[in-house]
Design an enzyme around this catalytic site. Structure first.
Site, PDB file in Angstrom:
ATOM      1  NE  ARG A  40      43.214  38.469  77.024  1.00  0.00           N
ATOM      2  CZ  ARG A  40      41.960  38.810  76.876  1.00  0.00           C
ATOM      3  NH1 ARG A  40      41.649  39.841  76.137  1.00  0.00           N
ATOM      4  NH2 ARG A  40      40.998  38.148  77.478  1.00  0.00           N
TER       5      ARG A  40
ATOM      6  CG  ASN B 183      34.931  40.450  84.251  1.00  0.00           C
ATOM      7  OD1 ASN B 183      35.971  41.035  84.499  1.00  0.00           O
ATOM      8  ND2 ASN B 183      34.856  39.576  83.253  1.00  0.00           N
ATOM      9  CD1 TRP B 184      29.259  44.524  86.045  1.00  0.00           C
ATOM     10  CD2 TRP B 184      29.067  43.696  88.117  1.00  0.00           C
ATOM     11  NE1 TRP B 184      29.795  45.439  86.923  1.00  0.00           N
ATOM     12  CE2 TRP B 184      29.686  44.968  88.195  1.00  0.00           C
ATOM     13  CE3 TRP B 184      28.841  42.985  89.299  1.00  0.00           C
ATOM     14  CZ2 TRP B 184      30.071  45.544  89.403  1.00  0.00           C
ATOM     15  CZ3 TRP B 184      29.233  43.561  90.506  1.00  0.00           C
ATOM     16  CH2 TRP B 184      29.838  44.818  90.540  1.00  0.00           C
TER      17      TRP B 184
ATOM     18  CD1 TRP C 204      47.620  28.468  87.288  1.00  0.00           C
ATOM     19  CD2 TRP C 204      46.184  28.238  89.005  1.00  0.00           C
ATOM     20  NE1 TRP C 204      48.346  28.164  88.406  1.00  0.00           N
ATOM     21  CE2 TRP C 204      47.505  28.018  89.477  1.00  0.00           C
ATOM     22  CE3 TRP C 204      45.128  28.137  89.904  1.00  0.00           C
ATOM     23  CZ2 TRP C 204      47.778  27.708  90.811  1.00  0.00           C
ATOM     24  CZ3 TRP C 204      45.400  27.820  91.233  1.00  0.00           C
ATOM     25  CH2 TRP C 204      46.707  27.610  91.670  1.00  0.00           C
TER      26      TRP C 204
ATOM     27  CD  GLU D 158      55.008  48.360  69.637  1.00  0.00           C
ATOM     28  OE1 GLU D 158      54.978  47.212  69.168  1.00  0.00           O
ATOM     29  OE2 GLU D 158      55.007  49.388  68.927  1.00  0.00           O
TER      30      GLU D 158
ATOM     31  CG  ASP E   6      42.233  35.878  80.111  1.00  0.00           C
ATOM     32  OD1 ASP E   6      41.418  35.369  80.909  1.00  0.00           O
ATOM     33  OD2 ASP E   6      42.109  35.806  78.883  1.00  0.00           O
ATOM     34  N   GLY E   7      43.241  34.021  82.573  1.00  0.00           N
ATOM     35  CA  GLY E   7      43.631  32.618  82.694  1.00  0.00           C
ATOM     36  C   GLY E   7      43.466  32.053  84.093  1.00  0.00           C
TER      37      GLY E   7
HETATM   38  C1  FPP Z   1      40.134  36.812  83.986  1.00  0.00           C
HETATM   39  O1  FPP Z   1      40.457  35.444  84.028  1.00  0.00           O
HETATM   40  C2  FPP Z   1      40.238  37.341  85.336  1.00  0.00           C
HETATM   41  C3  FPP Z   1      39.284  38.078  85.987  1.00  0.00           C
HETATM   42  C4  FPP Z   1      38.001  38.430  85.373  1.00  0.00           C
HETATM   43  C5  FPP Z   1      39.478  38.524  87.383  1.00  0.00           C
HETATM   44  C6  FPP Z   1      40.850  39.033  87.666  1.00  0.00           C
HETATM   45  C7  FPP Z   1      40.956  39.308  89.100  1.00  0.00           C
HETATM   46  C8  FPP Z   1      42.037  39.015  89.839  1.00  0.00           C
HETATM   47  C9  FPP Z   1      43.301  38.450  89.304  1.00  0.00           C
HETATM   48  C10 FPP Z   1      42.029  39.340  91.294  1.00  0.00           C
HETATM   49  C11 FPP Z   1      42.589  40.713  91.428  1.00  0.00           C
HETATM   50  C12 FPP Z   1      42.791  41.043  92.836  1.00  0.00           C
HETATM   51  C13 FPP Z   1      43.408  42.156  93.183  1.00  0.00           C
HETATM   52  C14 FPP Z   1      43.664  42.378  94.606  1.00  0.00           C
HETATM   53  C15 FPP Z   1      43.818  43.179  92.226  1.00  0.00           C
HETATM   54  P1  FPP Z   1      39.331  34.375  83.739  1.00  0.00           P
HETATM   55  O2  FPP Z   1      38.606  34.095  84.978  1.00  0.00           O
HETATM   56  O3  FPP Z   1      38.477  34.848  82.598  1.00  0.00           O
HETATM   57  O4  FPP Z   1      40.162  33.128  83.295  1.00  0.00           O
HETATM   58  P2  FPP Z   1      39.719  32.038  82.223  1.00  0.00           P
HETATM   59  O5  FPP Z   1      39.700  32.745  80.892  1.00  0.00           O
HETATM   60  O6  FPP Z   1      40.817  31.027  82.322  1.00  0.00           O
HETATM   61  O7  FPP Z   1      38.386  31.508  82.627  1.00  0.00           O
END
Ligand code: FPP
Length: 245
Positions: free
Chosen positions: A193, A73-74, A30, A212, A25-26
């Site tokens: 997390r 996430n969709w 970022w 944990e 997450d994040g």
């Molecule tokens: C949550 O952060 C992240 C996701 C929903 C997508 C995670 C996907 C990846 C890290 C790419 C994975 C790739 C491979 C090859 C495994 P967020 O977008 O909700 O962050 P935010 O809370 O800061 O908006």
């Protein structure tokens, strides 16, 4: 102090969990901090995923599950969803890296909603890495813990309906045997997390009954090997009683 099970390694005097789950997450925040589109955050997040999987392997972690895309996430904008799917494909195209690292790859989640191309690449990666045994990386894609439990219940109900199973045979083991994680993947010991959020968000809700939890404010793209080490160190001093005293 933790009780050392046979499957746990000891590194620098601390016990390493057999199975770590990570909610990546994040990424969006970022990118926002750098005035970049969110997809750049996911791209960095994918790089972090590769680094942290290797760091886990070198620490002796046997299973790492990464929450890469949830059933919820969709709801994100199409271009963001497409960018994440593209990252999965790019990763799967780099098949040689699994061979080099001897890492087995498994996917959990409902694949039917994913493109045929992606589904084929997932299947191919699982097949070629089937016997790689240094560590197993599990990617949760279109995964939701509640829908996983529904899937298990449906499979069991079908058997009861066909008189293949008595209703009194339904127990925890049977529910477990019908989850995505059946057979191969043990319960999760530690869930990490990053990014300051303190919730499970439908991740491994059955498998984490005795896990944990470790929360940190670091955003996922900034998460480093030392942060993984800190989480494992913290886990190592927890007093896990599994309901006992
Ligand atoms: C949550 O952060 C992240 C996701 C929903 C997508 C995670 C996907 C990846 C890290 C790419 C994975 C790739 C491979 C090859 C495994 P967020 O977008 O909700 O962050 P935010 O809370 O800061 O908006």
């Amino acid at each position: 102090m933790l009780l050392k099970s046979e499957k746990q390694n000891v590194v620098d005097d601390f016990l390493v969990p057999e199975h770590i789950g990570i909610i990546m997450d994040g990424n969006g925040r970022w990118a926002k901090k750098r005035l970049l589109p969110r997809k750049f955050g996911h791209r960095e997040g994918a790089k972090t995923f590769k680094k942290i999987a290797l760091a886990g392997k070198s620490m002796g972690v046997k299973f790492m599950t990464f929450y890469a895309f949830s059933t919820e996430n969709w709801k994100r904008p199409d271009d963001e969803v497409e960018a994440i799917m593209r990252l999965f494909e790019d990763y799967l195209d780099d098949v040689s890296s699994f061979e080099k690292e001897n890492i087995r790859l498994i996917f959990i989640g409902d694949r039917s909603a994913l493109s045929d191309v992606l589904q084929n690449k997932m299947k191919h990666a699982e097949e070629i890495s089937r016997n790689f045994d240094s560590m197993t990386v599990i990617l949760a894609v279109n995964y939701g813990g509640r829908s996983e439990i529904c899937m298990s219940v449906r499979a069991i109900a079908e058997k009861v309906k066909n008189n293949e199973l008595d209703i009194n045979d339904i127990d925890e083991k049977l529910i477990e045997e019908n989850l995505y994680t059946a057979d191969i993947i043990p319960p999760v010991d530690l869930i990490i997390r990053p990014s300051g959020e303190m919730r499970l968000s439908n991740f491994l809700i059955w498998q984490s009954a005795y896990a944990e939890y470790y929360f940190t404010d670091i955003l996922w793209p900034d998460f480093k090997e030392d942060d993984l080490r800190d989480a494992v160190k913290d886990f190592s001093i927890r007093n896990r009683r599994f309901g006992g005293i």
